[in-house]
Design an enzyme around this catalytic site. Structure first.
Site, PDB file in Angstrom:
ATOM      1  N   GLU A  98       0.791  -1.180   0.042  1.00 59.65           N
ATOM      2  CA  GLU A  98       0.279  -0.070  -0.151  1.00 59.65           C
ATOM      3  C   GLU A  98       0.944   1.184  -0.145  1.00 59.65           C
ATOM      4  O   GLU A  98       1.529   1.732   1.037  1.00 59.65           O
ATOM      5  CB  GLU A  98      -0.958  -0.129   1.370  1.00 59.65           C
ATOM      6  CG  GLU A  98      -1.444   1.270   1.600  1.00 59.65           C
ATOM      7  CD  GLU A  98      -2.513   1.717   0.466  1.00 59.65           C
ATOM      8  OE1 GLU A  98      -2.268   2.870   0.014  1.00 59.65           O
ATOM      9  OE2 GLU A  98      -3.788   1.044   0.665  1.00 59.65           O
ATOM     10  N   CYS A 154      -1.972   8.828   1.855  1.00 60.65           N
ATOM     11  CA  CYS A 154      -1.637   8.520   0.550  1.00 60.65           C
ATOM     12  C   CYS A 154      -2.821   8.829  -0.348  1.00 60.65           C
ATOM     13  O   CYS A 154      -2.661   9.029  -1.838  1.00 60.65           O
ATOM     14  CB  CYS A 154      -1.403   7.064   0.659  1.00 60.65           C
ATOM     15  SG  CYS A 154      -2.690   6.134   1.360  1.00 60.65           S
TER      16      CYS A 154
END
Ligand code: ADP
Length: 488
Positions: free
Chosen positions: A255, A289
């Protein structure tokens, strides 16, 4: 007062707190005051944690779904009970403002309640065989020990994601929390699972000092028992770890970062768009993110949109996250401050227009909006995310050209489109090469049940129950009645 800010802290191995011989200071990013002294782990301690997880695996994998479910539900209860303490710890350790901290607590409890049911998901298929009398089965099985790297930014929830997804499918877990948030990205989780009564060794936490991640990572890669590396962090570090995983023939779940664009079409509800961008760009001071990094706005509504957005952004209260009403806390480090400042200075020197922000006090950087950023400025290059409160806005004439520009990035995490025509929005959305796309929503959204995750340089693997693909493998088993069919 939490026991996790008493000093010194320990590792959590095989269901017990294990005192360490070395420690390091964990500092509040706001003012460098001491949060706690965490254990500075060694390779030997990481190996002990892996051995404990390996021993715990067979019984955990075999535990009946109902027994596992009861443990996850208990953990959810404890998490909610400790809400205020967790919010406080997230503020002092990770600079997290109350709205995001509180959201993480709710999301984590929600994920536990979801994960509590995953033990009952189908665990295989029956297949037809061409061999007379043969029944073929596909059995879904856990991998074994999964080693996780948990990040500092969405520390509390992202650590739970790293822990719960593998555990819900029968794996045991060892984690190495970020050296910047050992308490909220690991030790808290150990305390909660301990109190809930999880069997010893199912979760193990080894913390480490800054600059000493490699020794712990070495233990993960070298251990035969570790079957998968579950990493949340930068693509830069993922490349280093990926090379090692290749050598060690270990699976990875990644991720990573994103450069998440938003398109605002001429027919969009501009108030909604301004609200979604203000939230998407500046939530957790741009250190997530999925934060919005760049907005492409139809030229006809560009000025009106920028005015509405800037008016909202100017109302965001920045400061100490423990103070009521503060939504923008400190950046995590001097490096993060320096990067944000440098990107803004470069863009301005090259002719960009500062709409709002641009100032910084200590590590508290004001939410900043730039327009007219020349394409050679790093702030607007999709290959390099600025992990801070910086948003770039650009006007477009043709939506096709804007879509192409928005796609000109190696990342593929999230994207969003604001439009009054949902059908048109969905058609454009289908052409985004990202793991997530929202029509009439911010680039960042979190629901425990939905499969977040990226494509391209944003990584691979999905959250929610789709993680079954990442944390199980399938085995073919057959049983044959009667004579077999053999060529000789
Ligand atoms: P961030 O900038 O978000 O902290 P990084 O990718 O730099 O992201 O770090 C993510 C995690 O990877 C951290 O927990 C850190 O300890 C670890 N890490 C960084 N460099 C290495 C390395 N060379 N080997 C192993 N682990 C590393």
């Amino acid at each position: 007062m939490s026991s996790l800010i008493e000093t010194p802290q320990s590792h959590y191995i095989n269901g017990a707190w294990q005192a360490a011989s070395r420690h390091f200071d964990v500092l509040n990013p706001l003012d460098d005051s001491l949060v706690t002294r965490a254990a500075a782990g060694t390779r030997a301690e990481a190996e002990a944690a892996i051995a404990a997880a390996d021993r715990a695996f067979p019984a955990w994998a075999a535990l009946a779904p109902g027994a596992r479910q009861a443990l996850f539900l208990k953990a959810a209860e404890i998490t909610e009970r400790r809400h205020d303490e967790i919010v406080h710890l997230l503020a002092i350790e990770a600079g997290t403002a109350r709205a995001f901290a509180s959201f993480q607590v709710r999301l984590s409890a929600n994920l536990m309640r979801q994960a509590a049911s995953w033990g009952y998901l189908p665990c295989g298929d029956l297949l037809r065989s061409d061999t007379p009398g043969r029944m073929a089965m596909v059995q879904r099985k856990p991998l074994g020990v999964v080693a996780g790297f948990t990040p500092w930014n969405g520390a509390f929830f992202l650590a739970w994601r790293t822990i719960l997804l593998p555990m819900a499918f029968g794996n045991t877990v060892v984690i190495k929390p970020s050296e910047l948030a050992p308490v909220t990205a690991g030790l808290l989780q150990a305390e909660i699972l301990h109190e809930a009564g999880f069997p010893p060794g199912t979760l193990n936490v080894v913390t480490h000092a800054p600059g000493e991640a490699e020794g712990i990572a070495d233990a993960f890669f070298d251990a035969r028992a570790v079957r998968s590396i579950n990493f949340t962090g930068s693509d830069r570090t993922a490349r280093i770890l990926g090379a090692r995983a290749g050598q060690a023939l270990k699976r990875m779940v990644l991720e990573l970062g994103g450069y998440n664009p938003m398109l605002v079409l001429e027919d969009a509800d501009l108030d909604h768009a301004a609200q979604a961008v203000n939230f998407g760009a500046f939530f957790h001071q741009g250190q997530i993110c999925m934060n919005t990094r760049k907005v492409y706005v139809a030229r006809a509504v560009h000025d009106a949109f920028v005015a509405k957005l800037a008016a909202r952004t100017r109302t965001l209260k920045a400061g100490n996250p423990l103070e009521p009403g503060v939504v923008v806390g400190p950046l995590i480090s001097d490096g993060a401050v320096a990067q944000t400042k440098a990107r803004i200075a470069e863009a301005l020197a090259k002719g960009a227009t500062l709409v709002t922000g641009g100032t910084c006090e200590g590590r508290i950087h004001a939410p900043t909006i730039l327009t007219h950023v020349p394409k050679d400025a790093l702030a607007t290059k999709g290959c390099d995310e600025t992990f801070g409160p910086l948003l770039v806005i650009e006007a477009f004439d043709e939506v096709e050209a804007a879509l192409q520009k928005a796609q000109d990035t190696p990342y593929g995490l999230s994207a969003a489109i604001m439009t009054g025509n949902a059908g048109k929005g969905l058609e454009l959305a289908s052409r985004f090469d990202t793991g997530i796309v929202h029509v009439n929503g911010a680039t960042m959204a979190g629901e425990a049940s939905l499969p977040n995750g990226g494509v391209k340089d944003s990584g691979w693997g999905r959250s929610g129950h789709y993680a079954v693909e990442d944390f199980t493998e399938i085995r073919l088993a057959t049983v044959t009645h009667g004579p077999g069919m053999y060529p000789f």
